[in-house]
Design a protein around this motif. Structure first.
Motif, short mmCIF file in Angstrom:
data_model
loop_
_atom_site.label_atom_id
_atom_site.label_comp_id
_atom_site.label_asym_id
_atom_site.label_seq_id
_atom_site.Cartn_x
_atom_site.Cartn_y
_atom_site.Cartn_z
N ALA A 161 -6.96 3.62 -2.15
CA ALA A 161 -7.37 2.32 -2.78
C ALA A 161 -8.63 1.77 -2.01
O ALA A 161 -8.69 0.64 -2.23
N GLU A 162 -9.22 2.71 -1.37
CA GLU A 162 -10.30 2.11 -0.49
C GLU A 162 -11.27 1.01 -1.36
O GLU A 162 -11.73 0.24 -1.05
N GLU A 193 0.43 3.87 -2.80
CA GLU A 193 -0.09 5.13 -2.58
C GLU A 193 0.91 6.44 -3.21
O GLU A 193 0.45 7.30 -3.47
N LEU A 236 -8.34 -6.09 -5.65
CA LEU A 236 -6.97 -6.68 -5.31
C LEU A 236 -7.06 -7.79 -6.38
O LEU A 236 -7.82 -9.00 -6.06
N PHE A 275 -5.80 -7.03 2.81
CA PHE A 275 -5.89 -5.93 2.06
C PHE A 275 -7.13 -5.23 2.46
O PHE A 275 -7.41 -3.98 2.48
N ASP A 276 -8.46 -6.11 2.74
CA ASP A 276 -9.57 -5.48 3.17
C ASP A 276 -9.48 -4.44 4.39
O ASP A 276 -10.20 -3.52 4.41
N THR A 312 -7.81 4.57 2.70
CA THR A 312 -6.84 5.17 1.45
C THR A 312 -7.20 5.50 0.20
O THR A 312 -8.52 5.28 0.05
N MET A 328 0.86 -1.15 -0.07
CA MET A 328 0.04 0.04 0.18
C MET A 328 0.93 1.48 0.00
O MET A 328 0.42 2.35 -0.70
N LYS A 355 -6.83 -1.28 3.17
CA LYS A 355 -7.22 -0.13 2.26
C LYS A 355 -8.09 0.82 2.64
O LYS A 355 -8.26 1.81 2.26
#
Lengths: 119, 222
Positions: free
Chosen positions: A57-58, A15, A62, A48-49, A55, A11, A52
């Motif tokens: 990338a919410e 970012e 993936l 990841f859940d 962020t 991440m 994220k």
């Protein structure tokens, strides 16, 4: 269970790239996970859940491409996929091998949206 | 506007970059760095205690200890008269190169050996290089001879396998040849040592190997 550390590192990279490219949102993160990478794809999903949230990338998906473990024999040239991780040629049993794939843990590509109208 | 960006970058790349810097800096100074991995209780600290006793009069050594909590392992090493630094990860299951990089400025530059004892875990530490030249995985006889294939990453990325607690072999259904074969199937270039830190059996061979590896690093002043 170090998938959380792996995703946290991923991440940070995502970012930074999003910022560099002035993206408003990251929509897809595609990674390649080798069978001998030491991480479990399903656990990367869960991590990841968690990571994220909040962020850029919410809402990103993936995408995980699982890469089998594959070796090439230096004696007979045969390539074999070995899901038992046996470091021996499936054809001639030689142990003089080179690794073709299977240890990688790679960020392949990301898709971003700049928030601006299409040209 | 949508945009695709091909990155093709190692996700653990930041760690591996720091590890490479540590490796280069240490080897330039003639420091042999070893990363010891095993399950908890396989005898990493006991082996380091014995190595400290045997090496400290001839060589300068230092130890970095990784654990989730407590200073206990570093205290055991210091009791042998060898400097030791404890990293407590506070829950993390492995050491990362950046943790080692924070300790390195505290370690004297003219040491010969730097031993890093990883967090007891046969899974996660295997994914993180720490700047080591030699990665050592320990498997103790009570754990069973079937472990290498159950933990392929640890055994396939190691340079050396130490089969520890060899003094217990007469009492256990541990098949030494099976353990060796399993490990060599995964990693044909693995060097294997069978030893007991308790009785000292097999320790001489391992120490000779370490000394040779250190000499290979800097033939001039070995």
């Amino acid at each position: 269970m170090h998938e959380l550390s792996v995703i946290a590192g991923l991440m940070e990279t995502v970012e930074a790239l999003a910022k560099e490219h002035r993206a408003k949102e990251v929509t897809v993160i595609r990674i390649r996970v080798g069978a001998l990478s030491g991480v479990v794809a399903e656990l990367l999903d869960s991590a990841f859940d968690m990571v994220k949230k909040g962020t850029i990338a919410e809402r990103a998906a993936l995408e995980i491409e699982k890469v089998p473990f594959k070796i090439r024999c230096k004696s007979c040239g045969a390539e074999s996929e070995r899901d038992d991780f046996q470091f021996a040629c499936a054809g001639c049993a030689s142990t003089e091998l080179e690794l073709v794939q299977g240890t990688e843990l790679i960020l392949e590509r990301i898709e971003m949206d700049s928030g601006e109208p299409e040209e | 506007m949508k945009k695709q960006l091909y990155v093709l970058q190692d996700i653990l790349g930041t760690n591996q970059k720091i590890a490479r810097e540590i490796k280069a800096a240490c080897e330039d100074k003639g420091v042999l760095v070893l990363n010891l991995m095993s399950s908890p209780g396989a005898g990493k600290t006991a082996l380091l205690e014995k190595l400290a006793e045997r090496l400290k009069n001839r060589y300068k050594i230092a130890v970095i200890e990784g654990d989730i909590e407590t200073e206990r392992d570093a205290e055991r090493i210091r009791a042998k008269g060898v400097p030791a630094w404890q990293i407590t990860t506070g829950g993390a299951c492995h050491l990362e190169a950046k943790m080692i990089a924070r300790i390195l400025p505290l370690v004297e530059a003219d040491i010969d050996f730097l031993f890093i004892e990883n967090v007891g875990n046969l899974v996660c530490p295997a994914s993180y290089e720490l700047g080591e030249r030699i990665r050592v995985v320990l498997l103790s006889t009570p754990e069973g001879d079937d472990k290498p294939k159950k933990y392929p990453k640890a055994f396939s990325t190691a340079d050396v396998l130490v089969l520890s607690k060899a003094d217990l072999l007469p009492y256990l259904p541990f098949d030494l040849e099976r353990a060796k074969k399993e490990a060599l199937d995964l990693n044909p270039r693995l060097r294997i040592f069978v030893l007991s830190a308790l009785t000292g059996e097999g320790l001489d061979d391992f120490i000779d190997f370490l000394v040779d590896a250190r000499s290979a690093l800097s033939p001039a002043d070995a």
